[in-house]
Design an enzyme around this catalytic site. Structure first.
Site, mmCIF file in Angstrom:
data_model
loop_
_atom_site.group_PDB
_atom_site.id
_atom_site.type_symbol
_atom_site.label_atom_id
_atom_site.label_comp_id
_atom_site.label_asym_id
_atom_site.label_seq_id
_atom_site.Cartn_x
_atom_site.Cartn_y
_atom_site.Cartn_z
ATOM 1 N N GLU A 14 0.816 -1.219 0.000
ATOM 2 C CA GLU A 14 0.000 0.000 0.000
ATOM 3 C C GLU A 14 0.854 1.275 0.000
ATOM 4 O OE1 GLU A 14 -4.085 -1.614 2.105
ATOM 5 O OE2 GLU A 14 -2.388 -1.155 3.395
ATOM 6 N N GLY A 80 -12.355 -4.616 1.215
ATOM 7 C CA GLY A 80 -13.359 -5.511 0.653
ATOM 8 C C GLY A 80 -14.640 -4.723 0.420
ATOM 9 N N MET A 176 -9.465 -2.831 7.887
ATOM 10 C CA MET A 176 -8.989 -3.145 9.234
ATOM 11 C C MET A 176 -8.267 -1.989 9.952
ATOM 12 S SD MET A 176 -7.834 -7.086 8.384
ATOM 13 C CE MET A 176 -7.616 -7.593 10.089
ATOM 14 N N GLU A 177 -8.291 -0.786 9.374
ATOM 15 C CA GLU A 177 -7.571 0.328 10.023
ATOM 16 C C GLU A 177 -8.316 1.665 10.020
ATOM 17 O OE1 GLU A 177 -6.045 -1.315 7.339
ATOM 18 O OE2 GLU A 177 -4.992 -2.771 8.577
ATOM 19 N N ASP A 200 -11.432 -7.009 -3.205
ATOM 20 C CA ASP A 200 -12.242 -8.239 -3.135
ATOM 21 C C ASP A 200 -13.645 -7.836 -2.722
ATOM 22 O OD1 ASP A 200 -10.440 -8.103 -0.408
ATOM 23 O OD2 ASP A 200 -12.531 -8.512 0.001
HETATM 24 N N1 ADE Z 1 -9.034 -5.534 3.270
HETATM 25 C C1 ADE Z 1 -9.197 -5.928 1.996
HETATM 26 N N2 ADE Z 1 -10.174 -6.846 1.908
HETATM 27 C C2 ADE Z 1 -10.654 -7.037 3.150
HETATM 28 C C3 ADE Z 1 -11.644 -7.871 3.714
HETATM 29 N N3 ADE Z 1 -12.351 -8.709 2.946
HETATM 30 N N4 ADE Z 1 -11.853 -7.810 5.055
HETATM 31 C C4 ADE Z 1 -11.124 -6.969 5.827
HETATM 32 N N5 ADE Z 1 -10.172 -6.177 5.348
HETATM 33 C C5 ADE Z 1 -9.930 -6.193 4.020
#
Ligand code: ADE
Length: 245
Positions: A14, A80, A176-177, A200
């Site tokens: 990143e 995601g 996640m951040e 995703d």
């Molecule tokens: N970062 C990228 N894809 C993610 C996902 N599916 N869950 C949590 N963090 C992500």
């Protein structure tokens, strides 16, 4: 280097393109974290990798603020998708952020609310958001949306027990951040924005899609952040820190 924009990413993939294209002016080591003072297209800024998850993101964000007193915090990375309109490679610009996994319902707090407070939704800086939305990335769309943050890599958007992410919390993407950065920036009265490219769809093939593509699509967030920086350079703006709801 003080009063410049600060950029944080969670993983090497990143932030690597920033370092490849920047002039590195100085670097400072603190435990496992390297803070790079760089110049990107003539714009001075500071950049670092936090590591994955809310604890590391919050810790590194506060350390960065203490060391560099930045003008704003920009998070760059991948996420995601929760919103069905989003395709892999599209970019979400945070309207706001919520920690989806903080849950004090047993004590009477709404899910997502910081316990013993009324803070749940952390609003991004409107000017940074509008600069990001005015940027372009070849072949992909930009959306303003809600970023949900928690300490899980999420792979089952279809499971009933997690339907609340889309229904109750109205999330557009999950990562996640972001909300950890939002909490720290807000506590420090600093403007922030989270820029996330879809790697995703947070579903059964999320892990496979993420592993295959995250290092490629992270470049779309980089393209947007570069355009924000170039705007900040040409017309320095008065960024306002929004109080969280
Ligand atoms: N970062 C990228 N894809 C993610 C996902 N599916 N869950 C949590 N963090 C992500």
């Amino acid at each position: 280097m003080k009063n410049t924009p600060a950029i944080i990413g969670a993983m090497d993939s990143e932030i690597s393109m920033y370092l490849e294209h920047a002039r590195i002016i100085n670097q400072h080591q603190w435990n496992k974290i390297t803070f790079y003072e760089i110049e990107l297209d003539g714009q001075p800024c500071v950049i670092c990798k936090s590591g994955v998850g809310k604890v590391l993101a919050a810790m590194v964000c506060q350390k960065l603020i203490d060391l560099y007193e930045p003008s704003c915090i920009i998070f760059t990375g991948v996420a995601g998708a929760l919103n069905d309109k989003l395709d892999i490679g599209d970019v979400i610009i945070s309207k706001d952020c919520i920690q989806h996994d903080i849950d004090g319902r047993a004590l009477g707090f709404e899910r997502g609310t910081l316990l013993f407070s009324n803070q749940k939704i952390f609003t991004a800086d409107k000017k940074l958001v509008s600069l990001a939305l005015a940027a372009k990335v070849d072949g992909h769309k930009l959306y303003e949306g809600r970023v949900l943050t928690g300490d899980q890599f999420f792979t089952h958007s279809d499971i009933e027990s997690h339907a609340y992410l889309k229904t109750e919390m109205q999330g557009d993407c999950i990562e996640m951040e972001g909300a950890a950065i939002a909490v720290v920036a807000s506590e420090n009265k600093l403007p922030f924005v989270i820029v996330r490219t879809v790697s995703d769809k947070a579903d059964g093939s999320a892990a496979e899609d993420f592993n295959r593509i995250h290092h490629l699509v992270a470049g779309n967030s980089y393209a947007i952040v570069k355009q924000i920086l170039s705007q900040l350079k040409t017309e320095p703006v008065d960024l306002q820190c929004e109080l969280s709801e």
